[in-house]
Design an enzyme around this catalytic site. Structure first.
Site, short mmCIF file in Angstrom:
data_model
loop_
_atom_site.label_atom_id
_atom_site.label_comp_id
_atom_site.label_asym_id
_atom_site.label_seq_id
_atom_site.Cartn_x
_atom_site.Cartn_y
_atom_site.Cartn_z
N ARG A 288 0.86 -1.19 0.00
CA ARG A 288 0.00 0.00 0.00
C ARG A 288 0.90 1.24 0.00
O ARG A 288 1.51 1.58 1.00
CB ARG A 288 -0.92 -0.02 1.24
N HIS A 292 -3.83 4.11 4.64
CA HIS A 292 -4.87 3.09 4.73
C HIS A 292 -6.20 3.67 4.23
O HIS A 292 -6.88 3.07 3.41
CB HIS A 292 -5.02 2.61 6.17
N TYR A 301 4.08 5.40 11.16
CA TYR A 301 4.43 4.01 11.46
C TYR A 301 5.31 3.33 10.42
O TYR A 301 5.61 2.16 10.54
CB TYR A 301 3.17 3.18 11.69
#
Length: 394
Positions: A288, A292, A301
């Site tokens: 990805r 998200h 993160y």
């Protein structure tokens, strides 16, 4: 639109697992099916550990069609992200980086096959011939999506993580009961989910039911490396495809950034399912590239160097390189595709902005088929509240 078939399949095959390794470890050359390298070089065929051979045999026009699909899907997705950032959509789940996994598997579906998506399968939706405006109406809050699942053989988006795998398995069990398997024109079912959803009870229950009842199912896991902010190594200690062996059906890992390999693996799994050979788990190993959803900040993160490493494996760039290396596409074709994508994105934007805002009280319509005193009371309370504002109209 690609129509070629992969050459090799293995009937009645059993999964052969490799030595266990941490789920987050980057797979080696023998650990996934790849037919197009990141450098744009074609591999004629790949033999998986259970003996299945995977290859594709496309015409030049079909190769160009896959490239066009990839570019258009990415551009439409980027336009939707921009619309959300400008306040025109409530939220958007981008597929950036996962185009090959979706276009490859979407084009591998036959007309009679049924697909059950999550909320990110915009590329599969496009391949099923659904108007790209449909999911934008959903995320703008104008409607509930609007397409007919029976007409397009593509179920409505599912927000509840993993629930669609149970819906798909139940549907596939019905296909068996109706006798619609065992022939070339039999029906197969595919369910899409992510690596994070693989930890959900619903998904594991679906594995059990599909296995025990030999359902004509393909479980298609887009392993994009993160369950929102949790990396893969926090989700599993073995590669996800190996989980299938514990449920009694085959698993295979494919390079999810390779549209050719994804097509070949998905078509073979679907054909096995339609011929009565039960379920398969496909792990599409991809990434990805963005957030998200548009409410997420991935810089909290993951590090920039990781993203840069995956950018070198870009699914569109490798197809473009392959086309130019082989003389299948010239600069004029590439420019024409870019212009088509630009124009379709512009039309999509215009159509979103033209959508009428729904009347607020319509949110209470169709909640229950025969009405509800509780919902009626809520509607009345909301109406009185809205009427309390000067000059209000609803």
């Amino acid at each position: 639109m690609a129509k070629g078939d992969p050459a090799g399949t293995a009937r009645g095959r059993r999964a052969t697992t490799r030595s266990a390794r941490p789920g987050g470890t980057t797979p080696g050359a023998g650990d996934l099916v790849q037919l197009l390298t990141p450098d744009g070089d074609r591999i004629d065929k790949v033999t998986w550990s259970d003996g299945t051979e995977y290859r594709v045999d496309f015409t030049d026009e079909e190769y160009r069609g896959l490239y066009r699909d990839l570019v258009l899907v990415r551009k439409l997705d980027a336009e939707a992200t921009a619309l959300q950032r400008q306040g025109e959509l409530g939220i958007w789940a981008s597929l950036l980086g996962q185009e090959a996994a979706q276009v490859g598997s979407g084009r591998a579906l036959r007309t009679q096959d049924m697909a059950f998506p999550t909320y990110r399968e915009h590329g599969v939706l496009y391949c099923r011939g659904i108007d790209p405006i449909m999911p934008l109406g959903l995320f703008r809050g104008v409607d509930l999506g609007g397409w007919d699942p029976n007409e397009f053989k593509f179920n409505m988006y599912t927000i509840v993580i993993g629930a669609q795998t149970l819906h798909a398995t139940g549907y596939a069990m019905g296909v068996n009961m109706d006798g619609r398997t065992g022939t070339d024109d039999g029906e197969a079912v595919i369910a899409y989910f992510g690596d994070g959803a693989s930890a959900q009870g619903d998904v594991n229950e679906a594995f059990i039911w599909a296995s025990v009842f030999n359902a004509p199912m393909v479980f298609f896991c887009q392993n994009n490396q993160y369950a929102i902010s949790e990396p893969l190594e926090r989700q599993t200690r073995i590669p996800l495809y190996q989980r299938a062996a514990g449920f009694g059906f085959p698993g295979v890992r494919v390079d999810g950034n390779d549209v050719l390999a994804t097509y070949a693996v998905t078509r073979a799994a679907l054909d096995n399912a339609r011929h009565g050979q039960g379920p398969t788990l496909i792990e599409a190993y991809t990434y990805r590239m963005g957030a998200h959803t548009t409410t997420d900040d991935p810089t909290r993160y993951r590090i920039a160097s990781e993203v840069e490493a995956w950018q070198a494996k870009d699914p569109i760039a490798r197809v473009r390189t392959f086309l130019t290396k082989q003389g299948i596409a010239d600069d004029a074709f590439l420019a024409e595709v870019d212009e088509q994508a630009k124009q379709e994105a512009l039309r999509l934007r215009e159509r979103v902005l033209e959508m009428p805002d729904p009347e607020p009280l319509t949110m209470f319509d169709n909640v229950f088929p025969h009405g509800s005193p509780e919902v009626d009371a809520q509607r009345e309370l909301t109406a009185r509240y809205m009427d309390s504002f000067e000059g209000s109209a609803h």
